[in-house]
Design a protein around this motif. Structure first.
Motif, PDB file in Angstrom:
ATOM      1  N   THR A   3      -8.776  -2.134   1.140  1.00 28.97           N
ATOM      2  CA  THR A   3      -7.407  -2.477   0.751  1.00 28.97           C
ATOM      3  C   THR A   3      -7.218  -3.962   0.486  1.00 28.97           C
TER       4      THR A   3
ATOM      5  N   ILE B 118      -8.351   4.977   0.330  1.00 32.02           N
ATOM      6  CA  ILE B 118      -9.348   3.941   0.095  1.00 32.02           C
ATOM      7  C   ILE B 118     -10.199   3.781   1.346  1.00 32.02           C
TER       8      ILE B 118
ATOM      9  N   GLY C  68      -7.648   1.760  -6.273  1.00 33.48           N
ATOM     10  CA  GLY C  68      -7.419   3.126  -5.800  1.00 33.48           C
ATOM     11  C   GLY C  68      -8.286   4.078  -6.597  1.00 33.48           C
TER      12      GLY C  68
ATOM     13  N   PRO D 229      -4.034   5.490  -0.403  1.00 33.84           N
ATOM     14  CA  PRO D 229      -4.677   5.790  -1.687  1.00 33.84           C
ATOM     15  C   PRO D 229      -4.543   4.674  -2.715  1.00 33.84           C
ATOM     16  N   ASP D 230      -3.571   3.755  -2.500  1.00 36.66           N
ATOM     17  CA  ASP D 230      -3.354   2.648  -3.436  1.00 36.66           C
ATOM     18  C   ASP D 230      -3.165   1.362  -2.645  1.00 36.66           C
ATOM     19  N   SER D 231      -3.703   0.282  -3.170  1.00 36.94           N
ATOM     20  CA  SER D 231      -3.471  -1.031  -2.578  1.00 36.94           C
ATOM     21  C   SER D 231      -3.141  -2.019  -3.689  1.00 36.94           C
TER      22      SER D 231
ATOM     23  N   ARG E 192      -5.631  13.296  -4.413  1.00 35.54           N
ATOM     24  CA  ARG E 192      -5.769  11.873  -4.127  1.00 35.54           C
ATOM     25  C   ARG E 192      -6.249  11.661  -2.703  1.00 35.54           C
TER      26      ARG E 192
ATOM     27  N   THR F 116       0.845  -1.190   0.000  1.00 39.48           N
ATOM     28  CA  THR F 116       0.000   0.000   0.000  1.00 39.48           C
ATOM     29  C   THR F 116       0.879   1.239   0.000  1.00 39.48           C
TER      30      THR F 116
END
Length: 907
Positions: free
Chosen positions: A609, A604, A592, A574-576, A601, A564
């Motif tokens: 996630t 999540i 994301g 914000p990203d997984s 941004r 992540t």
């Protein structure tokens, strides 16, 4: 005389040669070379012209349809076959003609097919920047090139293009050539030709209804149709439109006031609400388009009539698209409609792309493709690539390799912390990777060196921002970014014995003239087989024992890693990511795409996630049905060795090391430990142990001998009348006294020598205390009979005392212990209905699941005599394993929007 005559002749020749200036020789040589070169160039140019293709009228009007074939050679798409609408010159409004001419070829109606002024400028540009860097093609040349020639930037092709342009202008009018051009070119959004583009974008079937703004948009699209697609990239479209309007002003087609008025129009308000029908497998086709564009100079899959052979598995592609499309049947539980997602499926053996899921709920109309273009930080998925892989490859560390996770890692003013803000001291590399701890990863990269790590990672297609690696890259916490396709390609090499090649969707391209271009990349050894296997083995543990349990696929040997990223001053990720593989397939999944009200941004939502893990497990389960999936084969360069836990450096267990204190790990052959640990070696037992009853003091005197220079203590225990051995004392002396002994009792005395890490075998001796008179002995016998009767009723087996259970987070176990003071007994331990019997006063329960409540019952059971099989009263306790907070499932484990952030990293 002869000699004098020869001398005079020689002198005359020498004098004559001195009279010819050197510059004349140079000039003469250059002139000869120029003449020869001119003749040669003329001959070559003549040959190129003679061998140029003929003008074929049937190829001038329409673009050619390209066919795409899947991995089995079956056609799955035809591009450009039905999405066109022809127009004639008289259908073109003047505003569109002016926009196109000003943008593409300002002197179109004046030149004879080639523009000498543009050629001169292009020659200067190519001299400065290299051949092919600047073009001078007129509209006529573009028609010729798209109709008859290949797209390589070669001098031969340019000569033939110019020759055919001159011939085309002799056979066709300017109006006909412009009509050909506007019917042939691709405008994105599935539109071939300007008429279809006007209909798709603006809903206008009569080109005379086009406004200046709309004409400028259409005139600007052919340069980069995908990038300037107003449906997808309105900002880029507006910038290109501004350029077209400025060119129209420059060439006196419109006034500056008219241009400004056109610029003020809202582009979004001009566009059609409904988009054209989608192309099947659009996410995959975009990768095909990208590869052909990059590898086959100038080729266009939408207009060039190509046969393109691909690696697509339509069954896999359809399942990926199913999981990325909302429906009642979709098993993936997305948290909301805003979440974006992307997936790539590769063939682990050869790197062929079997499926590309470019985005969630794709319309199939060339939207942004997150799988091949969506770059973001890799988070902790970078750890095998940048930290542990290079360490095994270059330093040959083992999976047992000890790393001190003692405190936050500091570099200059920056502090890196573990995701859980805890530090557990010395641990194995396997444990550090499985738990995705940041500090051990950073220390591992530091020990290997950033230069070697950069070389290793780049060999896996992992490219660093600004071509620079820093210590934060070990946890994916810098400006370096990857796409799902790139990450899948890197992980695939671990599953393929270290062999890497760039992931590819196209195997070959065939042109209409029969020419074939092979595009399959060559594989290369990116690492040793021992590195690939040892990383894979650790990543298998990451799924079974780490944070990726949701990615596990029962019945398959699966390896993989979560990751992540984080945001500055904002909690959450914000990203997984999840990247994993079997011996057959490699899958990279990402989610994301959230933004806040300001367009920044955003993290999540809770629970989101883990979605990449579910995408992976569902896809891997489906595509692995009815095929054999072998386990990863251990190469001869790797050996499994059982070592003693905690030994540093690694040591072999001794014959006295408890099995619970050993662990099996992997070593590069030749680096395995050879030294045996002495931690649990047995001490010599005591010698000459004696016990005697002292009637005067009513005590038992115990003595023994022991010869050692070490600091030894002695644990003295005793049992009475066959009861359980009870600890009496620990002493450094070689004698002690048991006071107030029971008359007539039989004592068994036990002495064990020990130091801090070892102990000896026990030595025992027996002594019986004399009894009182016979009457007292009879009374005692009666009492003993009563006690035996109580024993048969279980009255002599007391319950355990002090029963406790505690969850040990760093080992993921439940530690259960209790006390017992009674006749010899075993202990029946029941854990949530699962029962086992132990001899000791404690037990460790492994595999504890987060959030699970464990009920533990302990019942003593008599072993000897009348007590045998008699059960004591059970005692019970409960322990709840803490729920892993959402951040623990990965959290901000590595990647950060701010590479200089103080607290980077959260698993």
């Amino acid at each position: 005389m002869a000699d004098n005559s020869q001398s005079r002749t020689a002198r005359r020749k020498q004098k004559k040669s001195k009279k010819k200036p050197i510059w004349k020789k140079i000039l003469l040589t250059v002139f000869i070379i120029f003449i020869v070169a001119g003749i040669g160039v003329g001959a070559v140019g003549t040959y190129w012209v003679v061998t140029a293709p003929e003008i074929d009228a049937s190829k001038l009007s329409d673009p050619f349809s390209s066919s795409l074939y899947d991995q089995d050679g079956n056609e799955f798409a035809v591009l450009g076959s039905e999405k066109r609408k022809k127009i004639e010159y008289d259908d073109l409004p003047q505003v569109l003609i002016d926009a196109v001419i000003a943008t593409e070829d300002a002197r179109f109606f004046e030149h004879s097919g080639i523009d000498l002024r543009r050629i001169g400028g292009a020659i200067i540009g190519n001299i400065k920047n290299g051949f092919g860097s600047e073009g001078a093609s007129t509209i006529t040349q573009q028609v010729v090139e798209k109709s008859f020639l290949s797209h390589e930037k070669e001098l031969k092709i340019k000569v033939q293009e110019q020759w055919l342009a001159l011939k085309l202008e002799q056979d066709y009018s300017k109006e006909q050539i412009l009509e050909m051009y506007l019917n042939k070119i691709f405008y994105s959004a599935g539109a071939y030709g300007v008429a279809k583009a006007a209909e798709n974008y603006f809903g206008k079937t009569d080109l005379n209804d086009l406004t200046l703004t709309e004409a400028a948009i259409l005139a600007g699209l052919p340069q980069r149709p995908t990038a300037y697609n107003p449906f997808e990239n309105p900002d880029l479209t507006k910038g290109r439109m501004d350029t077209v309007l400025s060119l129209m002003v420059r060439h006196d087609k419109i006034t500056e006031e008219q241009a400004n008025e056109a610029r003020s129009v809202d582009i979004a308000g001009l566009l059609e609400e409904s988009r054209p029908d989608s192309t099947p497998y659009e996410g995959f086709i975009q990768q095909v388009h990208k590869e052909v564009k990059e590898k086959v100079d100038g080729a266009d899959i939408y207009t060039d009539g190509l046969k393109i052979y691909t690696t697509l598995d339509t069954n896999v592609q359809e399942h990926v698209e199913f999981l990325l499309t909302d429906s009642d049947e979709n098993p993936i539980n997305y948290p909301d409609e805003e979440m974006q997602a992307a997936m790539v499926v590769l063939d682990t053996e050869n790197g062929a792309i079997r499926a590309v899921g470019g985005r969630r709920n794709s319309t199939g109309n060339r939207e942004f493709n997150y799988a091949i273009n969506g770059k973001t930080q890799a988070g902790s998925t970078a750890k095998p690539i940048v930290a542990y892989g290079p360490a095994i490859e270059y330093n040959k560390i083992s999976t047992y390799h000890q790393i001190n996770d003692d405190k936050p890692y500091e570099v200059g003013e920056h502090t890196f912390r573990n995701w859980n803000r805890k530090y557990s001291g010395w641990m194995t590399a396997r444990h550090a990777l499985v738990q995705s701890l940041n500090v051990p990863a950073l220390k591992t990269l530091e020990a290997t060196g950033t230069g070697k790590a950069k070389e290793f990672a780049e060999g896996l297609g992992y490219h660093f921002a600004d071509d620079t690696i820093s210590i934060g890259d070990a946890i994916g916490g810098t400006q370096t970014q990857v796409t799902p396709l790139q990450l899948a390609g890197s992980y695939r090499a671990f599953g393929n014995e270290g062999i890497y090649n760039e992931p590819y969707a196209v195997t070959k391209v065939e042109f209409e003239d029969g020419r074939t271009v092979e595009l399959k990349p060559e594989p290369e050894a990116a690492m040793s087989d021992y590195t690939a296997y040892m990383i894979t083995d650790m990543l298998k543990s990451a799924i079974t024992d780490g944070f990726a349990t949701a990615a596990n696929v029962p019945g398959l040997h699966v390896a993989g890693k979560t990751g992540t990223t984080n945001l500055k001053d904002v909690s959450g990720s914000p990203d997984s990511w999840f990247a994993g593989y079997t011996t057959n397939y490699t899958i990279s999944a990402w989610v994301g795409g959230y933004t806040d009200e300001d367009g920044n941004r955003a993290p999540i939502p809770d629970g989101g996630t883990t979605v990449p893990q579910y995408l992976f497990s569902n896809t891997m389960t489906e595509i692995s049905k009815e095929i054999e999936t072998a386990d990863f084969k251990k190469p001869s360069s790797v050996v499994e060795v059982r070592v003693e836990k905690g030994s540093n450096p690694a040591a072999l267990p001794s014959e006295y090391t408890p099995s619970s204190e050993t662990i099996t790990e992997l070593f590069v052959k030749g680096t395995e430990p050879t030294k045996t640990s002495e931690k649990y070696d047995e001490l010599d037992p005591v010698d000459g142990l004696e016990a005697n009853y002292n009637e005067d003091s009513n005590s038992i005197d115990i003595e023994w001998n022991y010869d050692s220079d070490e600091d030894i203590s002695f644990n003295v225990s005793a049992s009475v009348n066959g009861g359980q051995m009870q600890d009496l004392s620990s002493t450094e002396d070689t004698s002690m006294e048991i006071t107030e002994v029971e008359p007539g009792a039989a004592y068994e005395i036990q002495v064990i020598a020990s130091n801090r890490s070892m102990q000896s075998e026990p030595k025992t001796t027996n002594v019986t205390v004399p009894g009182e008179d016979e009457e007292e002995e009879e009374e005692e016998n009666e009492e003993e009979s009563e006690e035996n009767e109580e024993d048969n009723n279980g009255g002599n087996i007391p319950p355990v005392s002090g029963l406790s259970a505690q969850y040990v987070a760093d080992r993921s176990i439940i530690d259960v212990s209790w006390g017992y003071n009674g006749p010899p007994a075993t202990f029946e331990v029941s854990v949530n209905g699962q029962t086992q019997t132990v001899q000791s006063n404690g037990i460790e329960i492994s595999g504890a699941s987060p959030g699970q409540v464990y009920t533990i019952n302990v019942t003593p059971i008599g072993q000897n005599g009348a007590n045998e099989g008699v059960r004591g009263q059970p005692q019970s306790t409960e322990v709840t394993v803490p729920e892993a907070p959402e951040s623990d499932q990965e959290g901000n484990e590595g990647g950060s929007e701010n590479p200089n952030e103080e607290e980077q990293g959260q698993e």
